[in-house]
Enzyme design. Sequence first.
Site, mmCIF file in Angstrom:
data_model
loop_
_atom_site.group_PDB
_atom_site.id
_atom_site.type_symbol
_atom_site.label_atom_id
_atom_site.label_comp_id
_atom_site.label_asym_id
_atom_site.label_seq_id
_atom_site.Cartn_x
_atom_site.Cartn_y
_atom_site.Cartn_z
ATOM 1 N N CYS A 139 119.382 -54.415 134.836
ATOM 2 C CA CYS A 139 119.432 -53.101 134.614
ATOM 3 C C CYS A 139 119.328 -52.606 132.990
ATOM 4 O O CYS A 139 119.721 -53.687 132.524
ATOM 5 C CB CYS A 139 120.620 -52.400 135.151
ATOM 6 S SG CYS A 139 120.946 -52.389 136.941
ATOM 7 N N ARG A 156 113.985 -55.459 132.975
ATOM 8 C CA ARG A 156 115.321 -56.088 133.199
ATOM 9 C C ARG A 156 115.553 -55.319 134.930
ATOM 10 O O ARG A 156 116.819 -55.603 135.172
ATOM 11 C CB ARG A 156 116.273 -55.115 132.379
ATOM 12 C CG ARG A 156 116.324 -55.771 131.034
ATOM 13 C CD ARG A 156 117.280 -54.877 130.094
ATOM 14 N NE ARG A 156 118.636 -55.111 130.147
ATOM 15 C CZ ARG A 156 119.226 -56.258 129.686
ATOM 16 N NH1 ARG A 156 118.810 -56.895 128.887
ATOM 17 N NH2 ARG A 156 120.557 -56.735 129.850
ATOM 18 N N TRP A 214 117.918 -52.251 138.616
ATOM 19 C CA TRP A 214 117.802 -53.473 139.446
ATOM 20 C C TRP A 214 119.147 -53.417 140.419
ATOM 21 O O TRP A 214 120.047 -53.749 140.306
ATOM 22 C CB TRP A 214 117.838 -54.900 138.718
ATOM 23 C CG TRP A 214 117.478 -55.980 139.783
ATOM 24 C CD1 TRP A 214 116.056 -56.588 139.987
ATOM 25 C CD2 TRP A 214 118.360 -57.127 140.479
ATOM 26 N NE1 TRP A 214 116.146 -57.602 140.753
ATOM 27 C CE2 TRP A 214 117.654 -58.049 141.010
ATOM 28 C CE3 TRP A 214 119.711 -56.987 140.540
ATOM 29 C CZ2 TRP A 214 117.899 -58.764 141.755
ATOM 30 C CZ3 TRP A 214 120.396 -57.777 141.213
ATOM 31 C CH2 TRP A 214 119.548 -59.011 141.839
ATOM 32 N N ASN A 229 125.007 -50.969 133.605
ATOM 33 C CA ASN A 229 124.283 -52.560 134.034
ATOM 34 C C ASN A 229 125.542 -53.415 134.320
ATOM 35 O O ASN A 229 126.410 -53.466 133.586
ATOM 36 C CB ASN A 229 123.625 -52.828 132.481
ATOM 37 C CG ASN A 229 123.269 -54.409 132.627
ATOM 38 O OD1 ASN A 229 123.127 -54.850 131.544
ATOM 39 N ND2 ASN A 229 123.173 -55.112 133.902
ATOM 40 N N GLY A 230 125.627 -54.108 135.480
ATOM 41 C CA GLY A 230 126.410 -54.927 135.959
ATOM 42 C C GLY A 230 127.022 -54.671 137.189
ATOM 43 O O GLY A 230 126.534 -53.774 137.952
ATOM 44 N N GLU A 246 108.524 -76.608 138.241
ATOM 45 C CA GLU A 246 108.173 -75.303 137.548
ATOM 46 C C GLU A 246 106.962 -74.640 137.991
ATOM 47 O O GLU A 246 106.795 -73.390 137.931
ATOM 48 C CB GLU A 246 108.271 -75.730 136.047
ATOM 49 C CG GLU A 246 107.789 -74.758 134.815
ATOM 50 C CD GLU A 246 108.441 -73.318 134.928
ATOM 51 O OE1 GLU A 246 109.759 -73.318 135.687
ATOM 52 O OE2 GLU A 246 108.373 -72.400 134.240
ATOM 53 N N LYS A 268 106.832 -71.035 139.556
ATOM 54 C CA LYS A 268 105.988 -70.190 138.879
ATOM 55 C C LYS A 268 104.895 -69.335 139.680
ATOM 56 O O LYS A 268 104.719 -68.144 139.853
ATOM 57 C CB LYS A 268 104.842 -70.701 137.850
ATOM 58 C CG LYS A 268 105.566 -70.907 136.405
ATOM 59 C CD LYS A 268 105.778 -69.847 135.439
ATOM 60 C CE LYS A 268 107.253 -69.482 135.757
ATOM 61 N NZ LYS A 268 108.332 -69.675 134.959
ATOM 62 N N GLU A 310 106.775 -67.096 142.460
ATOM 63 C CA GLU A 310 107.744 -65.996 141.731
ATOM 64 C C GLU A 310 106.439 -65.011 141.671
ATOM 65 O O GLU A 310 106.987 -63.605 141.697
ATOM 66 C CB GLU A 310 108.606 -66.449 140.831
ATOM 67 C CG GLU A 310 107.931 -66.588 139.554
ATOM 68 C CD GLU A 310 109.012 -66.846 138.323
ATOM 69 O OE1 GLU A 310 110.020 -66.311 138.501
ATOM 70 O OE2 GLU A 310 108.756 -67.701 137.414
ATOM 71 N N HIS A 342 109.524 -89.080 152.373
ATOM 72 C CA HIS A 342 111.165 -89.013 152.956
ATOM 73 C C HIS A 342 110.916 -87.532 153.758
ATOM 74 O O HIS A 342 112.180 -86.805 153.998
ATOM 75 C CB HIS A 342 111.752 -89.072 151.927
ATOM 76 C CG HIS A 342 112.100 -90.709 151.393
ATOM 77 N ND1 HIS A 342 112.398 -91.418 152.092
ATOM 78 C CD2 HIS A 342 111.396 -91.048 150.093
ATOM 79 C CE1 HIS A 342 112.108 -92.631 151.228
ATOM 80 N NE2 HIS A 342 111.525 -92.323 150.021
ATOM 81 N N LYS A 399 114.216 -59.733 134.560
ATOM 82 C CA LYS A 399 114.081 -60.819 133.772
ATOM 83 C C LYS A 399 115.526 -61.407 133.195
ATOM 84 O O LYS A 399 115.477 -62.801 133.108
ATOM 85 C CB LYS A 399 113.471 -60.164 132.291
ATOM 86 C CG LYS A 399 113.185 -61.161 131.279
ATOM 87 C CD LYS A 399 111.964 -61.906 131.360
ATOM 88 C CE LYS A 399 111.631 -62.608 130.083
ATOM 89 N NZ LYS A 399 110.846 -63.968 130.854
HETATM 90 C C1 F6R Z 1 111.507 -68.002 135.960
HETATM 91 C C2 F6R Z 1 112.408 -67.572 135.312
HETATM 92 C C3 F6R Z 1 113.897 -67.839 135.712
HETATM 93 C C4 F6R Z 1 114.792 -67.917 134.194
HETATM 94 C C5 F6R Z 1 116.144 -67.826 134.685
HETATM 95 C C6 F6R Z 1 117.307 -68.218 133.466
HETATM 96 O O1 F6R Z 1 110.197 -67.921 135.504
HETATM 97 O O2 F6R Z 1 112.239 -66.754 134.209
HETATM 98 O O3 F6R Z 1 114.153 -68.740 136.325
HETATM 99 O O4 F6R Z 1 114.370 -68.914 133.612
HETATM 100 O O5 F6R Z 1 116.454 -66.586 135.310
HETATM 101 O O6 F6R Z 1 116.883 -67.439 132.281
HETATM 102 P P1 F6R Z 1 117.413 -67.468 131.017
HETATM 103 O O7 F6R Z 1 116.601 -68.653 130.428
HETATM 104 O O8 F6R Z 1 117.238 -66.103 130.298
HETATM 105 O O9 F6R Z 1 118.794 -67.900 131.051
#
Ligand code: F6R
Length: 616
Positions: free
Chosen positions: A2, A27, A75, A99-100, A483, A487, A490, A506, A611
């Site tokens: 948010c 956000r 969000w 927000n929260g 990773e 990527k 998501e 396994h 984010k």
């Molecule tokens: C994936 C991604 C998330 C963040 C995670 C931690 O692409 O961006 O998995 O890495 O939410 O976020 P931060 O680094 O801001 O603590």
Amino acid sequence: MCGIIGIISQNDVSERLLDGLKRLEYRGYDSAGIATLAADGEIDRRRAEGKLEKLADVLATRPLAGVIGIGHTRWATHGGITKNNAHPMANDTVAVVHNGIIENFASLKEMLQQRGAVFTSDTDTEVVMHLVSMHMQEGLTPLEAVQKTLSQVRGAFALAFLFKAQPHMLIAARRGSPLVLGITESELFIGSDAIALAPWVRTLCYLEEGDVATLTLHGDNAEVSILNEDGIAVERPLRQTNITADAISKGAFTHYMLKEIFEQPLTVSDTLQSLISVEDESFHAPLLALNKPFSKIRIIACGTSYYAGLVAKYWFEKLARVHVDVEIASEFRYRSPVFDGDTLNFFITQSGETIDTLAALTLVKQQGETCVAIVNVAESSIARASDHVIQTMAGPEIGVASTKAFTAQLVVLAALCLKFAKERNAISPHEWTNFFQSIAQIPGHISELLRNDGVYHQLAAHLCQVHHTLYLGRGANFPIALEGALKLKEISYIHAEGYPAGELKHGPIALIDSKMPVIVIAPHDEWFEKTLSNVQEVLARCAQVIVFTDAKGAAAIEAQTKTMPCYRIVILPESNMLTAPLLYTISIQLLAYYTAHMKGTDVDQPRNLAKSVTVE
Ligand code: F6R
């Protein structure tokens, strides 16, 4: 999660509220809304379900006048994605954006309903609106009503309030979620972060935990007063920001994510230069200041940042011979971890606001152990709560999927690894110099890789048609497989899993058939032969194998897989244990990006994500 914005001006604010929300949309983007005090003195609002463009459409047909207002991009936590649940929540006394999470909202709602409050949404936020207006009806001032409300609610949140009876005043409150005030001589702003306010202000004031700020503008007289959690008037430092609107524009790129991928030669180089001097092979202040003795290292993070920690485990243990535990923050904080007081703790985070990482930091601090933040947002909660901060120089990262922040984190960890290796005499001076010089060459190698991005278009055209993929890697490249899978899933919504190549037998090998692409991260390193055996195993089961390797690796693979060739071998620049994860990451980012783009997903704002994860 948010985004919050607020503006008091002498000119209409709705356009700028919308503009600020655009920069906060990362956000959350389930719904959006703004509220202003209209000329007739009433609170007026516009809200829309869905992305911000929907709200822009509503405003185009039904503009909103007013020189004071608040806005929100949501969000969803409590209550579905509907217009009714979109913020601001408002009645004829007060409007609020939030927000929260208000954890005790259910019992408060019951109490309020018993007193006759009528709820029009399913949100926890509406409880705050009713409490504040109830307290104002009881005779409290808006500030007192907010303070009393804050004493009744539990949880982590940031709030901004607009009052019908106060046409020159906004109130902002922070507990657990970030809020920054922007101050000019004739206007005042509230934002979830500095990016939201970037085009309008240079002077910022970050609220501290428990702060309640009153912002008033009478003519040209802009005033801010802040009370701390004990209700005592406090001054918070004013900071100058240099974030410009340019730094947060997409430029000529189709998406922020692509722009951020292509920025990596620069962001990696900037981060390196902030930490080391290549000419005299020495370290700069952020690393030198870290001189407390320790017996082991703990790294705590979430998501992509956690994977950076996993890479570091391989590096630190092998090159610096130090014991490393890597912890997922949301698990760590609810386990009963054992503390020995002698552990150096690193918290890796792009946003610096991830609630689980912040909570884990609080837990470790309570135990008296040293806490170091590796963080991209210098003014974030985690940076401010840590004993020591090493900033990644990635600049604002807007694409929801982390790219340049991850490689900047790896650069910090690689530099730390070299520092610890030297201090512990863990590797020979010759080896050390080789590693030191090799990380200095990384920006050039990344540029070279990015110049040849055509191959990723071709691979993406294939990958965008599949439903599942496997990523394999070994050693420090196993986390890069994780990773890569993250990527891809998501942003393209293709199911992907990352595995250590040796673990395939396994269980996961049962998934392999002729329709399953297997993406292998295989530089010609000490594990290469073993990985090649795993490649043979999946080829024997007719998988479509895509291998990222270097020239030596490609020659070896081609020689050994003549009768059952791989679907594609992509050749990357030569690397070593420290540099390979940085280079191979760029490949998996490009692959995910182009695949998602070809599938037509919303790359910068993938469904259900936000984010900055500021709720549990
Ligand atoms: C994936 C991604 C998330 C963040 C995670 C931690 O692409 O961006 O998995 O890495 O939410 O976020 P931060 O680094 O801001 O603590």
